[in-house]
Write an enzyme that holds these catalytic residues in place. Structure first.
Site, PDB file in Angstrom:
ATOM      1  N   ARG A  51     -28.483  30.247  -1.783  1.00  0.00           N
ATOM      2  CA  ARG A  51     -28.978  30.871  -3.018  1.00  0.00           C
ATOM      3  C   ARG A  51     -28.091  30.518  -4.209  1.00  0.00           C
ATOM      4  NH1 ARG A  51     -28.486  36.826  -1.181  1.00  0.00           N
ATOM      5  NH2 ARG A  51     -26.837  35.698  -0.167  1.00  0.00           N
ATOM      6  N   LYS A 148     -28.961  34.931  15.919  1.00  0.00           N
ATOM      7  CA  LYS A 148     -29.059  36.361  16.122  1.00  0.00           C
ATOM      8  C   LYS A 148     -28.584  37.086  14.864  1.00  0.00           C
ATOM      9  CE  LYS A 148     -25.732  38.619  18.273  1.00  0.00           C
ATOM     10  NZ  LYS A 148     -24.589  39.006  17.411  1.00  0.00           N
ATOM     11  N   ASP A 177     -27.612  32.067  21.494  1.00  0.00           N
ATOM     12  CA  ASP A 177     -26.655  33.106  21.850  1.00  0.00           C
ATOM     13  C   ASP A 177     -25.402  32.319  22.158  1.00  0.00           C
ATOM     14  OD1 ASP A 177     -24.926  34.744  23.413  1.00  0.00           O
ATOM     15  OD2 ASP A 177     -26.587  36.120  23.707  1.00  0.00           O
ATOM     16  N   HIS A 178     -24.420  32.367  21.246  1.00  0.00           N
ATOM     17  CA  HIS A 178     -23.323  31.408  21.396  1.00  0.00           C
ATOM     18  C   HIS A 178     -22.506  31.624  22.664  1.00  0.00           C
ATOM     19  CE1 HIS A 178     -20.823  34.509  19.472  1.00  0.00           C
ATOM     20  NE2 HIS A 178     -19.763  33.846  19.871  1.00  0.00           N
ATOM     21  N   LYS A 182     -20.361  28.823  25.741  1.00  0.00           N
ATOM     22  CA  LYS A 182     -18.939  28.838  26.104  1.00  0.00           C
ATOM     23  C   LYS A 182     -18.749  28.130  27.443  1.00  0.00           C
ATOM     24  CE  LYS A 182     -17.881  33.066  23.557  1.00  0.00           C
ATOM     25  NZ  LYS A 182     -16.748  32.914  22.643  1.00  0.00           N
ATOM     26  N   GLU A 216     -12.716  42.968  21.653  1.00  0.00           N
ATOM     27  CA  GLU A 216     -12.234  42.225  20.489  1.00  0.00           C
ATOM     28  C   GLU A 216     -11.082  42.989  19.865  1.00  0.00           C
ATOM     29  OE1 GLU A 216     -15.388  40.095  18.053  1.00  0.00           O
ATOM     30  OE2 GLU A 216     -16.408  41.940  18.605  1.00  0.00           O
ATOM     31  N   ASP A 235     -25.449  44.510  18.428  1.00  0.00           N
ATOM     32  CA  ASP A 235     -24.691  43.317  18.052  1.00  0.00           C
ATOM     33  C   ASP A 235     -24.192  42.536  19.274  1.00  0.00           C
ATOM     34  OD1 ASP A 235     -23.355  41.600  16.166  1.00  0.00           O
ATOM     35  OD2 ASP A 235     -21.467  42.612  16.603  1.00  0.00           O
ATOM     36  N   HIS A 240     -25.185  39.118  24.080  1.00  0.00           N
ATOM     37  CA  HIS A 240     -24.103  38.471  24.837  1.00  0.00           C
ATOM     38  C   HIS A 240     -23.860  39.116  26.212  1.00  0.00           C
ATOM     39  CE1 HIS A 240     -23.535  36.583  21.058  1.00  0.00           C
ATOM     40  NE2 HIS A 240     -22.727  37.455  20.517  1.00  0.00           N
ATOM     41  N   LYS A 340     -14.861  46.769  19.217  1.00  0.00           N
ATOM     42  CA  LYS A 340     -13.978  46.157  18.216  1.00  0.00           C
ATOM     43  C   LYS A 340     -12.689  46.969  18.166  1.00  0.00           C
ATOM     44  CE  LYS A 340     -17.457  43.853  15.470  1.00  0.00           C
ATOM     45  NZ  LYS A 340     -17.293  42.483  16.000  1.00  0.00           N
TER      46      LYS A 340
HETATM   47  C1  BG6 Z   1     -21.094  37.834  17.304  1.00  0.00           C
HETATM   48  C2  BG6 Z   1     -21.061  39.255  16.803  1.00  0.00           C
HETATM   49  O1  BG6 Z   1     -22.349  37.547  17.850  1.00  0.00           O
HETATM   50  O2  BG6 Z   1     -20.098  37.646  18.293  1.00  0.00           O
HETATM   51  C3  BG6 Z   1     -19.681  39.596  16.255  1.00  0.00           C
HETATM   52  O3  BG6 Z   1     -22.032  39.428  15.782  1.00  0.00           O
HETATM   53  C4  BG6 Z   1     -18.604  39.273  17.270  1.00  0.00           C
HETATM   54  O4  BG6 Z   1     -19.599  40.959  15.869  1.00  0.00           O
HETATM   55  C5  BG6 Z   1     -18.770  37.857  17.825  1.00  0.00           C
HETATM   56  O5  BG6 Z   1     -17.340  39.402  16.640  1.00  0.00           O
HETATM   57  C6  BG6 Z   1     -17.818  37.603  18.974  1.00  0.00           C
HETATM   58  O6  BG6 Z   1     -17.856  36.250  19.325  1.00  0.00           O
HETATM   59  P1  BG6 Z   1     -16.610  35.546  20.030  1.00  0.00           P
HETATM   60  O7  BG6 Z   1     -17.081  34.167  20.330  1.00  0.00           O
HETATM   61  O8  BG6 Z   1     -15.476  35.595  19.039  1.00  0.00           O
HETATM   62  O9  BG6 Z   1     -16.296  36.358  21.247  1.00  0.00           O
END
Ligand code: BG6
Length: 488
Positions: A51, A148, A177-178, A182, A216, A235, A240, A340
């Site tokens: 934007r 996501k 979904d990252h 991994k 985290e 989240d 995940h 967190k």
């Molecule tokens: C994201 C969440 O999908 O994954 C975040 O939205 C989170 O809140 C993050 O911090 C954690 O990813 P990773 O790879 O650091 O464990």
């Protein structure tokens, strides 16, 4: 099956939300790594859409300032970085305006594979797809990547899926979904399905419980605008943690092809026992961090963070006990936990095996169950905890670990999750992406928990930043004589 093919195909990677956090922290560093390792054909371009009314040069200056900090130091090289930046373009546009797509179209050159990465708020996905279609930018090869969160509940997830399906076939849709990118998560499938020794034991009654922790150390940071409306269940758990649970619990797929793997994951999600209000009260714990210390420094509580309402009831921690109603897992509890501002960053899966029916050694003071400890981050390792004899004249037992350090096991480069997944998109490999029915099944299980918390007017329990979460989380396991596997 996984060997790299030489990059013969030029790709136009169009990133919507190109100036956002995800882009400069994760996507551009991942694309730089792919560039550095010559994984792109010469003509491959990255077109960021945002934007901000910036020129290309202003965008490049922004990226040059932001992204290098997120690239592994030893991989960063100014000369390569400058060459990489030449691949980048920027289009300032209002994605809801049809007229703004003309400039984007002039930058997309044929013949190239088009990848549209939607890293915007999900509320914009439909309009972007519609406008791309009107502009004639979607051909049969084009692919769309959906970041996501995909919706905030089942209805919104379904609505997005239905809309996107008007413009792209399911085979063209990559729901990311990252965690599935991994290395250790992918390795978990090899551990299970590439080794003979675990499979016979990978079930009730040989496994007593499974724990999945994604802890985290960081707080909400600058993301309260999104996070306060979402919370940890949406989240982290909906995507995940449930994906990790699926990989632990699924039946062996008939092949590694995308649909075979995703069929099995879907079955797990559909077998999760739906929770009623009594289950929710008994088997879930919500928490919210208060001021404390994280990694040696004093930190604020969640309610004091920027842009968090002072009366927020959003959970920054969840622990829950899930059941899978199928023959393999009947009566094996799955404990999931994420939060967190926990004591440290630690993601791991613990498979706790059943006790021996009888011990010929009598009472063993240091007895520990056999455990498979799969660490996803920060270390990537697999350990098998076993009992051995303590040296000496008696028959005293003590626990030791048989260990596999995955970082040490090969000197090959280990790509970060986003690089791996972006390359999968380009290569058309869908195995590590969520299919529509899978995503919706995950929401089907999660949604009653959200509704149940609202109906019970469940307030999150306090936990100090830097701890392992509220006491009720330990109590959840203690009532079954179990405990979270935590190491200082
Ligand atoms: C994201 C969440 O999908 O994954 C975040 O939205 C989170 O809140 C993050 O911090 C954690 O990813 P990773 O790879 O650091 O464990």
């Amino acid at each position: 099956m996984t060997t790299d093919t030489p990059p013969t195909l030029a790709v136009d990677i169009v990133i919507f939300g190109g100036a956002g956090d995800l882009s400069f922290r994760k996507l551009l560093p991942a694309l730089y790594m792919a560039h550095l390792h010559t994984r792109f054909e010469t003509a491959t371009r990255i077109i960021a859409v945002g934007r901000q009314k910036w020129t290309r040069d202003e965008y490049l200056a922004f990226i040059d300032h932001q992204s290098p900090a997120f690239i592994e130091e030893r991989a960063f090289n100014v000369d390569d970085w400058r060459i990489f930046l030449k691949r980048l373009d920027y289009v300032s546009m209002d994605v809801t305006q049809a007229s703004d797509y003309a400039q984007l179209k002039t930058l997309c050159h044929a013949p190239a594979l088009r990848v549209f990465y939607l890293a915007t708020a999900p509320g914009l996905f439909t309009q972007i797809c519609e406008q791309l279609s009107i502009a004639g930018l979607i051909d049969a090869q084009a692919r769309v990547v959906l970041e996501k969160p995909l919706g905030t509940d089942l209805a919104s997830a379904r609505a997005i899926n239905t809309e996107v399906a008007r413009y792209f076939d399911e085979q063209q849709i990559y729901r990311i979904d990252h965690y599935l990118g991994k290395e250790t998560v992918q390795n978990l499938m090899v551990l299970r399905f590439g080794n003979a020794i675990f499979e016979p034991l990978w079930r009730a009654p040989y496994i007593k419980s499974v724990q999945i922790t994604v802890a985290e150390a960081v707080g909400v940071g600058s993301r309260a605008g999104f996070y306060d409306g979402a919370g940890a269940l949406r989240d982290m758990v909906q995507n995940h943690l449930l994906q990790l649970l699926c990989i632990v619990a699924m039946e062996p797929p008939i092949s590694f092809d995308a649909d075979d793997v995703r069929d099995e994951k879907l079955k797990v999600l559909r077998s999760l026992r739906k929770m009623d209000l009594a289950d929710i009260k008994r088997d879930t714990v919500r928490g919210q961090y208060t001021a404390g210390a994280s990694e040696g420094a004093a930190v604020k509580g969640y309610k004091e963070e920027d842009n968090v309402p002072a009366n927020s009831r959003t959970e920054t921690f969840v622990a829950l006990r899930a059941n899978i109603n199928n023959a393999r897992w009947a009566n094996v509890p799955f404990f999931l936990r994420t939060g967190k501002r926990m004591q440290k960053r630690q993601s791991e899966i613990i498979i706790e095996f059943a006790d021996q029916p009888f011990s010929i050694f009598g009472a063993t003071p240091h007895h520990e169950p056999n455990r498979l400890i799969i660490s996803l981050q920060p270390e990537e390792s697999i350990h098998l905890q076993m009992m051995v004899k303590e040296p000496g004249s008696g028959m005293n037992l003590h626990p030791v670990r048989l260990g596999l350090d995955l970082q040490q096991s090969s000197d090959k480069r280990r790509a970060e999750a986003y690089e791996r997944l972006l390359m999968d998109v380009i290569k058309g490999r869908l195995t590590h992406f969520m299919r529509r029915d899978e995503l919706e099944a995950a929401w089907t299980w999660v949604e009653p928990i959200l509704n149940g918390w609202a109906a019970l007017d469940d307030k999150p329990r306090d936990y100090s930043a830097g701890s392992w979460g509220p006491a009720a989380s330990s109590a959840l396991m203690a009532r079954e004589n179990l405990s979270w596997f935590e190491e200082a």
